[in-house]
Design a protein around this motif. Structure first.
Motif, PDB file in Angstrom:
ATOM      1  N   GLN A 297      -6.320  -8.530  -2.380  1.00 43.14           N
ATOM      2  CA  GLN A 297      -5.630  -8.639  -3.596  1.00 43.14           C
ATOM      3  C   GLN A 297      -4.896  -9.749  -3.775  1.00 43.14           C
ATOM      4  OE1 GLN A 297      -3.047  -5.397  -4.407  1.00 43.14           O
ATOM      5  NE2 GLN A 297      -4.711  -3.742  -3.385  1.00 43.14           N
TER       6      GLN A 297
ATOM      7  N   CYS B 254       0.744  -1.182  -0.038  1.00 45.14           N
ATOM      8  CA  CYS B 254       0.081   0.080  -0.021  1.00 45.14           C
ATOM      9  C   CYS B 254       0.808   1.140  -0.089  1.00 45.14           C
ATOM     10  CB  CYS B 254      -0.960   0.004   1.394  1.00 45.14           C
ATOM     11  SG  CYS B 254      -1.776   1.498   1.312  1.00 45.14           S
TER      12      CYS B 254
ATOM     13  N   GLY C 299      -7.409  -5.044   2.427  1.00 44.95           N
ATOM     14  CA  GLY C 299      -7.422  -5.012   1.034  1.00 44.95           C
ATOM     15  C   GLY C 299      -6.245  -5.587   0.436  1.00 44.95           C
ATOM     16  N   LEU C 300      -5.208  -5.710   0.860  1.00 42.68           N
ATOM     17  CA  LEU C 300      -3.776  -6.078   0.395  1.00 42.68           C
ATOM     18  C   LEU C 300      -4.065  -7.733   0.212  1.00 42.68           C
ATOM     19  CD1 LEU C 300      -0.304  -4.411   1.556  1.00 42.68           C
ATOM     20  CD2 LEU C 300      -1.566  -4.365  -0.536  1.00 42.68           C
TER      21      LEU C 300
ATOM     22  N   CYS D 238      -7.923   4.815   1.617  1.00 38.92           N
ATOM     23  CA  CYS D 238      -7.997   3.382   0.782  1.00 38.92           C
ATOM     24  C   CYS D 238      -8.330   2.155   1.593  1.00 38.92           C
ATOM     25  CB  CYS D 238      -6.398   3.331   0.381  1.00 38.92           C
ATOM     26  SG  CYS D 238      -5.304   2.831   1.442  1.00 38.92           S
ATOM     27  N   ASP D 239      -8.425   0.940   0.990  1.00 35.71           N
ATOM     28  CA  ASP D 239      -8.801  -0.095   1.688  1.00 35.71           C
ATOM     29  C   ASP D 239      -7.683  -1.171   1.572  1.00 35.71           C
ATOM     30  OD1 ASP D 239      -8.540  -1.036  -1.080  1.00 35.71           O
ATOM     31  OD2 ASP D 239     -10.302  -2.406  -0.965  1.00 35.71           O
ATOM     32  N   CYS D 240      -6.450  -0.594   1.196  1.00 32.93           N
ATOM     33  CA  CYS D 240      -5.286  -1.428   1.025  1.00 32.93           C
ATOM     34  C   CYS D 240      -4.374  -1.251   2.282  1.00 32.93           C
ATOM     35  CB  CYS D 240      -4.619  -1.522  -0.261  1.00 32.93           C
ATOM     36  SG  CYS D 240      -4.046   0.336  -0.767  1.00 32.93           S
TER      37      CYS D 240
END
Length: 177
Positions: A109, A89, A105-106, A97-99
């Motif tokens: 992914q 991120c 989020g990461l 952000c969602d990461c």
């Protein structure tokens, strides 16, 4: 397929309150690279999930982050190890952000890229946000006492069942035992 997710700073390499801003500042924690190589040799896929807010803060650019990660990949190759992916991120701490860990989020992914469910997969980190992000997708949390780990170990918000080890090499010893 055995899978593991690692944080970078404070787990694989020494951390700095001033951020790791150049390849010259990147210094592996003793035994960490060899531990990753042992995982590789035992059939594990090793992926990094790392907050790199230094990019979002303007302390270094993507080219420098790539150079830092390049140094890590090169050092790992010298001991017979490799990474299957590096996810990060780049956003500053105040981002929505969602990461950015502790958001998942990461890790989502990673699930999408590798078509895997991270439920039960070990996640190794040195901070509460690493453990919380992992818990959000059902990972098995492993806290190392390197980096910020000593401060984190007594946090009452640690997910229940968090395993605590001195460093990445000790985690790998336990996983391969």
């Amino acid at each position: 397929m055995k899978f593991i997710v690692l944080d970078r700073d404070g787990v694989i390499n020494k951390d700095s309150d001033q951020f790791i801003k150049s390849p010259e500042e990147w210094e592996p924690i003793p035994g960490s690279l060899e531990a990753i190589a042992r995982l590789n040799q035992s059939g594990w896929r090793v992926v990094i999930a790392s907050n790199q807010s230094g990019v979002g803060r303007g302390l270094f650019g993507m080219d420098m982050l790539n150079a830092i990660n390049g140094r890590m990949v090169e050092a790992l190759a010298q001991v017979g190890g490799r990474l299957d992916g590096i996810f990060f991120c780049p956003h500053a701490a105040d981002s929505t952000c969602d990461c950015r860990k502790p958001k998942p989020g990461l890790l989502k992914q990673i699930e999408s890229r590798f078509n895997v469910d991270l439920g039960g997969v070990p996640i190794v980190g040195d901070s509460l946000r690493d453990m919380q992000a992992g818990a959000a997708v059902g990972c098995e949390p492993y806290l190392v006492l390197t980096g910020k780990g000593e401060k984190t170990r007594d946090d009452p918000a640690l997910p229940p069942g968090t395993h605590i080890y001195p460093d990445l090499a000790a985690v790998v010893d336990a996983l391969l035992d």
